[in-house]
Motif scaffolding. Structure first.
Motif, short mmCIF file in Angstrom:
data_model
loop_
_atom_site.label_atom_id
_atom_site.label_comp_id
_atom_site.label_asym_id
_atom_site.label_seq_id
_atom_site.Cartn_x
_atom_site.Cartn_y
_atom_site.Cartn_z
N ASN A 43 0.85 -1.22 -0.07
CA ASN A 43 0.13 0.02 0.15
C ASN A 43 0.89 1.29 -0.02
O ASN A 43 0.38 2.43 -0.40
CB ASN A 43 -0.98 0.01 1.27
N ALA A 69 -4.43 0.86 3.80
CA ALA A 69 -5.32 0.81 3.10
C ALA A 69 -6.37 1.90 2.83
O ALA A 69 -6.18 2.84 3.82
CB ALA A 69 -6.31 -0.45 3.66
N ASP A 70 -6.81 2.05 1.77
CA ASP A 70 -7.45 3.17 1.21
C ASP A 70 -8.91 2.88 0.99
O ASP A 70 -9.14 2.25 -0.34
CB ASP A 70 -6.70 4.10 0.08
N PHE A 71 -9.85 3.34 1.49
CA PHE A 71 -11.15 2.79 1.08
C PHE A 71 -12.13 3.70 0.27
O PHE A 71 -13.22 3.84 -0.28
CB PHE A 71 -12.13 2.36 2.19
N ASN A 87 -11.09 -0.23 -8.46
CA ASN A 87 -9.93 -0.30 -7.38
C ASN A 87 -10.88 -0.29 -5.92
O ASN A 87 -10.37 -0.92 -4.94
CB ASN A 87 -9.11 1.00 -7.46
N ARG A 88 -11.80 0.43 -5.86
CA ARG A 88 -12.46 0.64 -4.75
C ARG A 88 -13.22 -0.70 -4.38
O ARG A 88 -13.19 -1.14 -3.21
CB ARG A 88 -13.60 1.60 -4.69
N SER A 105 -10.60 -2.87 -2.97
CA SER A 105 -10.17 -2.64 -1.77
C SER A 105 -10.83 -3.05 -0.59
O SER A 105 -10.65 -3.00 0.77
CB SER A 105 -9.97 -1.36 -1.76
#
Lengths: 283, 266, 293
Positions: A111, B186-188, B195-196, B199
């Motif tokens: 990440n 992590a990026d929500f 991508n979302r 994720s």
């Protein structure tokens, strides 16, 4: 290089009828390389506090500085912060999701946008660091024992190479040997890798054995902050807020009351042993 | 915090409506919804509106609580009304280029709007005045006749109440796992739709694992406490009709008759 | 089916005879990978009214063993008798589950009701107890664990220790002779642990209910009548807490520890201070040290 918490307040459900203050005017300075024990009973605000340190929660008022930069500044890179201030939640094994341990540990560094070579190297190093045997690297994390799972989860944060590592009750639910192993691992991270460690714990004995500073939280405030022996001197006040001092500290108090010439500032087993032997004139 | 969220938003207070048997309230709500589709004219809606207003008054629930639920359907309401307003053929009243508002359209849009508002208000009144538990009990009892045709009524209602118990727990768990993954970078929130969606895997896998573990534990705990289905089971809080419930049924019948009358006579 | 009452085991609350439990491990395709022997030849007797502790590290087989006492698992070999009923006797399955209640580790995953009192009533409801009596039992059970103040509360708003006490009340309402507690304190903070242990002890002393406490917190077993220590599916140590805690080194080998006071006394003894074996409390240590002066 340090974390500074400046007049931080946090209120859950602000603007609603259920608003409840979780942090009240918290001020702390956490310099590099310290090993800190954060104690307080459930609901004292310690979990809320640690989530502020890596930007998962925003203070309702007040600031938090990491290396002199305000982490809640809109232009501040939070992802970067989370890599540098690693947070291991309670029961971290519940966040494992990949098909094998190695891949799971790769998640964090991946990440961060590292190349495959770099993140795999980091994952490998982290798994080695937590002492997971090679044979488990490519096994499903769900097939491991409780203690092993927890190591993998800690490796997942370690692989991001944080400078500060915060662990929320990393020994919860483990058996005595498992607890000791994890505490020794954390102690190694501090002594060998020079990380700043914040250990949230319920066990006064564990905290007293390892840390060089204790922060006591109660009802959202910092109640005591100092070296273990200073903090445990207040054992009566600690009891009032549902905490206690290590067993050996009480032993010393009782021995003193019986006329033994012992130092009541003792907080660890080894210190207690030396004091008693001295008082008995055996060394 | 998330634990505070209860499904159905029960409003705790004392009132006649709160004390009514849940079965009465379920029957009343359904009758009311049906009546909204029977009513075809102004008088009918006035009767429905008065009936609803009376129930709200008796329930002691502050009206702002009831209308809070309206926010969520506000968009739906507007869209429904706009569509009906512009797309109903008939005698034109106003014309904007290619679009026109007809007399029939205006009438239909208003009717749909009122119907929707009444429908939501009526059903939220039921959930505001009945605990989810009571509601499942009532539903179980009302559906009891279906047992004869092998519908597992008891099991369905048990599943519903377990779901209600675990929703807040799983919500809190979702929050925790999300934060734990965010702590691992992590990026929500950003990225393309694809991508979302991707994720979400680090969130969904642990959540499912945990839900299964909980289900397993719970099944074992229920078995250990002698649970063996609905057979031979007694109730701690059996539903018993009181005088006021009979009275309420009477009121419902009267209301329903009035709505039918409004349609037939006028 | 085997005959359910056997004269030789009368009076025993729990009696296992050469109990073996094996489960088959399978890989993802369902092929047999091997057999794991989780419980291996356990002979364990528990008398009515005792407070028993079973110690063991994670994976030592103690939870698997405990699930046999409530007929949640059945032996692969050997027999388990609960109050003289063979657990494999289907006719008495519900008697066994009523007489030997169980409290589990995770406080959230064993509460079924959305209101405290309804959860406590769940067991009696399943047993077909008449409504009025359910209410009496719920009242009495909630009082026994001092949770009557919270009877209308939602379990989600309780602390871990309170939730576990509700679970205990849920078992008490079934009027059991024995309660098996499978690591009830593992997920609690020290205050919660204290609450639960205090409740367990009170039930044992006041109501005479047999308690089997499974734990790896050594402090909790100090007052037990008898302690069993498990390792690799077998009982490897058995005795009073004092007898068990006298063997500090052996406990360490078994991945267990002893209370800090016991450990201090042990280390002092190794350093040549003439202290008696197995000191369990601070008071004992201070008294013993006074004699050394």
């Amino acid at each position: 290089m340090s974390i500074i918490v400046n007049h931080v307040n946090h209120i859950y459900d602000e603007d609603t009828a259920m608003a409840s203050p979780a942090l009240i005017d918290v001020n702390l300075k956490i310099p590099d390389g310290q090993f800190i024990g954060l104690i307080g009973h459930t609901g004292s605000g310690k979990s809320t506090l640690i989530q502020h340190l890596n930007g998962l929660l925003k203070p309702s008022s007040g600031e938090i500085f990491f290396n002199n930069e305000d982490i809640n500044d809109p232009s501040y890179n939070k992802k970067n912060l989370r890599a540098r201030v690693g947070l291991v939640f309670q029961y971290p094994e519940h966040q494992l999701f990949e098909t094998d341990c190695f891949k799971d540990v790769c998640f964090g560094p991946k990440n961060l946008g590292l190349t495959q070579r770099d993140y795999e190297l980091r994952a490998y190093e982290a798994l080695k660091e937590v002492g997971l045997e090679d044979e488990y690297f490519y096994q499903s994390p769900f097939d491991l024992s409780g203690g092993q799972k927890r190591r993998v989860a800690i490796a997942g944060v370690l692989a991001m190479k944080p400078e500060v590592m915060i662990l929320d009750e990393p020994t919860a639910g483990l058996d005595p040997k498992g607890r000791e192993d994890i505490l020794n691992l954390i102690s190694d991270l501090h002594s060998k890798l020079g990380m700043t460690i914040i250990l949230v714990s319920h066990s006064m004995e564990d905290v007293a054995d390892y840390v060089d500073r204790i922060i006591v939280m109660n009802k959202g405030r910092v109640e005591f902050d100092g070296e273990p022996k200073e903090v445990f001197r207040h054992y009566k006040e600690l009891e009032e807020i549902g905490l206690a001092a290590p067993q050996v500290t009480y032993c010393m108090q009782e021995l003193k009351a019986e006329g033994f010439d012992v130092d009541t500032d003792v907080t660890t087993l080894q210190e207690a042993k030396q004091e008693i032997l001295k008082a008995l004139g055996r060394c | 915090m998330l634990r505070e969220i209860t499904l159905g938003q029960y409003y705790r207070t004392e009132s006649v409506i709160h004390r009514l048997d849940p079965r009465v309230k379920i029957v009343a709500t359904f009758s009311f919804i049906i009546s909204l589709f029977i009513a075809k004219n102004f008088i009918g809606y006035v009767i429905a509106g008065l009936f609803l207003a009376l129930c709200i008054k008796l329930s002691n629930v502050p009206p702002k609580f009831i209308f809070r639920g309206m926010k969520t359907i506000f968009f739906l309401l507007i869209i429904t009304m706009v569509f009906n307003l512009f797309l109903t053929p008939g005698i034109p009243l106003v014309t904007f280029g290619r679009f026109q508002i007809t007399k029939e359209g205006l009438r239909l849009a208003l009717m749909m709007g009122v119907r929707l508002v009444f429908l939501i208000t009526g059903s939220s009144l039921m959930t505001l005045t009945t605990t989810p538990n009571n509601l499942t009990d009532g539903l179980e009892d009302l559906l009891n006749p279906l047992k004869k045709v092998k519908v597992p009524v008891h099991e369905i209602s048990m599943m519903m109440s377990i779901a209600l118990r675990f929703i807040p727990i799983l919500m809190e768990e979702t929050d925790k796992i999300m934060k734990a993954q965010m702590a691992r970078g992590a990026d929500f929130e950003s990225g393309s739709l694809m991508n979302r969606a991707k994720s979400l895997i680090p969130l969904l896998v642990p959540l499912f694992v945990s839900a299964f573990r909980r289900a397993n534990d719970l099944a074992m705990a229920m078995e250990a406490r002698c649970y063996r289905g609905g057979e031979g089971r007694t109730k701690m809080k059996p539903l018993i009709y009181k005088k006021r419930d009979a009275l309420a049924y009477g009121v419902i019948v009267l209301y329903f008759a009035a709505i039918i009358a409004s349609r037939v006579i006028l | 089916m085997k005959s359910s009452k056997i004269s030789t085991v009368m009076g025993k609350m729990i009696d296992t005879q050469k109990l073996v439990f094996e489960y088959i491990r399978r890989d993802e395709e369902g092929n047999v990978e091997g057999i794991t022997r989780a419980v291996d030849g356990v002979d364990l007797k528990v008398e009515q009214g005792q407070f028993i502790a079973i110690l063991g590290h994670n994976g030592s087989g103690k939870s698997t063993l405990a699930k046999h006492f409530n007929a949640l698992l059945y032996p692969t070999e050997g027999e388990v008798y609960v109050d003289s009923y063979n657990t494999e006797d289907d006719d008495h399955l519900w008697d066994i589950r009523q007489e030997a209640g169980m409290v589990f580790q995770n406080p959230d995953n064993q509460i079924i009701g959305q209101v405290v009192e309804e959860d406590v009533g769940f067991g009696p409801e399943n047993m077909g107890i008449p409504t009025e009596e359910i209410w009496e039992r719920v009242d009495e059970a909630l009082k026994a664990v001092r949770m009557d103040k919270y009877r209308k509360a939602s379990p989600n708003h309780l602390s871990g220790g309170q939730k576990q006490r509700v679970s205990i009340a849920g078992v008490i309402a079934m009027h059991p002779k024995c309660i098996i507690m499978d690591e009830p304190t593992a997920m609690l903070d020290p205050n919660g642990r204290r609450e639960v242990i205090r409740a367990a002890r009170a039930l044992n002393q006041v109501e005479g209910i047999t308690i089997i406490l499974i734990t790896h917190y050594m402090e909790e077993v100090v007052d037990a009548d008898k302690v069993f220590v498990m390792d690799k599916g077998s009982v490897v140590m058995e005795g009073t807490p004092r007898e068990i805690f006298a063997q500090v080194d052996k406990l360490k080998e078994l991945r267990l520890g002893v209370p800090q006071v016991t450990l201090l006394a042990h280390e002092l003894r190794q350093a040549g201070v003439p202290l008696p074996d197995a000191i369990l409390t601070r008071k004992e240590l201070v008294e013993a040290l006074k004699k050394c002066r």
